[in-house]
Design a protein around this motif. Sequence first.
Motif, PDB file in Angstrom:
ATOM      1  N   ASN A 127       0.855  -1.184   0.000  1.00 19.74           N
ATOM      2  CA  ASN A 127       0.000   0.000   0.000  1.00 19.74           C
ATOM      3  C   ASN A 127       0.896   1.242   0.000  1.00 19.74           C
ATOM      4  N   LYS A 128       0.821   2.015  -1.073  1.00 22.83           N
ATOM      5  CA  LYS A 128       1.730   3.154  -1.242  1.00 22.83           C
ATOM      6  C   LYS A 128       1.535   4.203  -0.152  1.00 22.83           C
ATOM      7  N   SER A 129       0.303   4.475   0.206  1.00 24.51           N
ATOM      8  CA  SER A 129       0.034   5.483   1.227  1.00 24.51           C
ATOM      9  C   SER A 129       0.648   5.075   2.569  1.00 24.51           C
ATOM     10  N   PHE A 130       0.473   3.825   2.941  1.00 21.16           N
ATOM     11  CA  PHE A 130       1.036   3.338   4.197  1.00 21.16           C
ATOM     12  C   PHE A 130       2.558   3.385   4.168  1.00 21.16           C
ATOM     13  N   SER A 131       3.151   2.981   3.049  1.00 22.38           N
ATOM     14  CA  SER A 131       4.613   2.973   2.941  1.00 22.38           C
ATOM     15  C   SER A 131       5.195   4.378   3.054  1.00 22.38           C
ATOM     16  N   VAL A 132       4.543   5.349   2.413  1.00 24.73           N
ATOM     17  CA  VAL A 132       5.028   6.729   2.482  1.00 24.73           C
ATOM     18  C   VAL A 132       4.914   7.266   3.908  1.00 24.73           C
ATOM     19  N   HIS A 133       3.783   7.010   4.556  1.00 29.77           N
ATOM     20  CA  HIS A 133       3.608   7.478   5.924  1.00 29.77           C
ATOM     21  C   HIS A 133       4.605   6.801   6.872  1.00 29.77           C
ATOM     22  N   LEU A 134       4.867   5.534   6.656  1.00 26.58           N
ATOM     23  CA  LEU A 134       5.848   4.828   7.477  1.00 26.58           C
ATOM     24  C   LEU A 134       7.242   5.397   7.279  1.00 26.58           C
ATOM     25  N   LEU A 135       7.609   5.688   6.044  1.00 24.20           N
ATOM     26  CA  LEU A 135       8.925   6.263   5.757  1.00 24.20           C
ATOM     27  C   LEU A 135       9.070   7.642   6.400  1.00 24.20           C
ATOM     28  N   VAL A 136       8.042   8.475   6.301  1.00 25.46           N
ATOM     29  CA  VAL A 136       8.082   9.804   6.915  1.00 25.46           C
ATOM     30  C   VAL A 136       8.179   9.682   8.434  1.00 25.46           C
ATOM     31  N   PHE A 137       7.425   8.759   9.015  1.00 21.51           N
ATOM     32  CA  PHE A 137       7.493   8.540  10.459  1.00 21.51           C
ATOM     33  C   PHE A 137       8.893   8.120  10.891  1.00 21.51           C
ATOM     34  N   LEU A 138       9.509   7.208  10.153  1.00 21.27           N
ATOM     35  CA  LEU A 138      10.858   6.768  10.503  1.00 21.27           C
ATOM     36  C   LEU A 138      11.879   7.896  10.368  1.00 21.27           C
ATOM     37  N   MET A 139      11.717   8.748   9.359  1.00 21.27           N
ATOM     38  CA  MET A 139      12.631   9.880   9.196  1.00 21.27           C
ATOM     39  C   MET A 139      12.479  10.871  10.349  1.00 21.27           C
ATOM     40  N   ILE A 140      11.244  11.117  10.776  1.00 20.54           N
ATOM     41  CA  ILE A 140      11.017  12.010  11.913  1.00 20.54           C
ATOM     42  C   ILE A 140      11.629  11.427  13.175  1.00 20.54           C
TER      43      ILE A 140
END
Length: 87
Positions: free
Chosen positions: A37-50
């Motif tokens: 799921n692209k939306s979940f993957s993007v949100h997960l990546l942003v969360f990990l970067m934060i």
Amino acid sequence: MLTNPFPIFIGLCSLGFLLGRSKKLAQPILHFEILKNKSFSVHLLVFLMIQLCSLGNAFLLPNYSWSTSLRLLLLVWLPCRLALSGP
């Protein structure tokens, strides 16, 4: 420069083993299909970067404040310390 690639190699092999095994099991421990799921993957990546930025600041800010002048120490460290000490 990377001096010892062995730990990275072991980690990537372990990750590959985990992914392959989770596809074969009827009830895997971790479901990696959700990462499609692209939306979940993007949100997960942003969360990990934060989280990485937050962890970096947790290490850098105290070291920076201790290495600079006493004035900066009083301006940065003391209010934070007073705020964290509570009532």
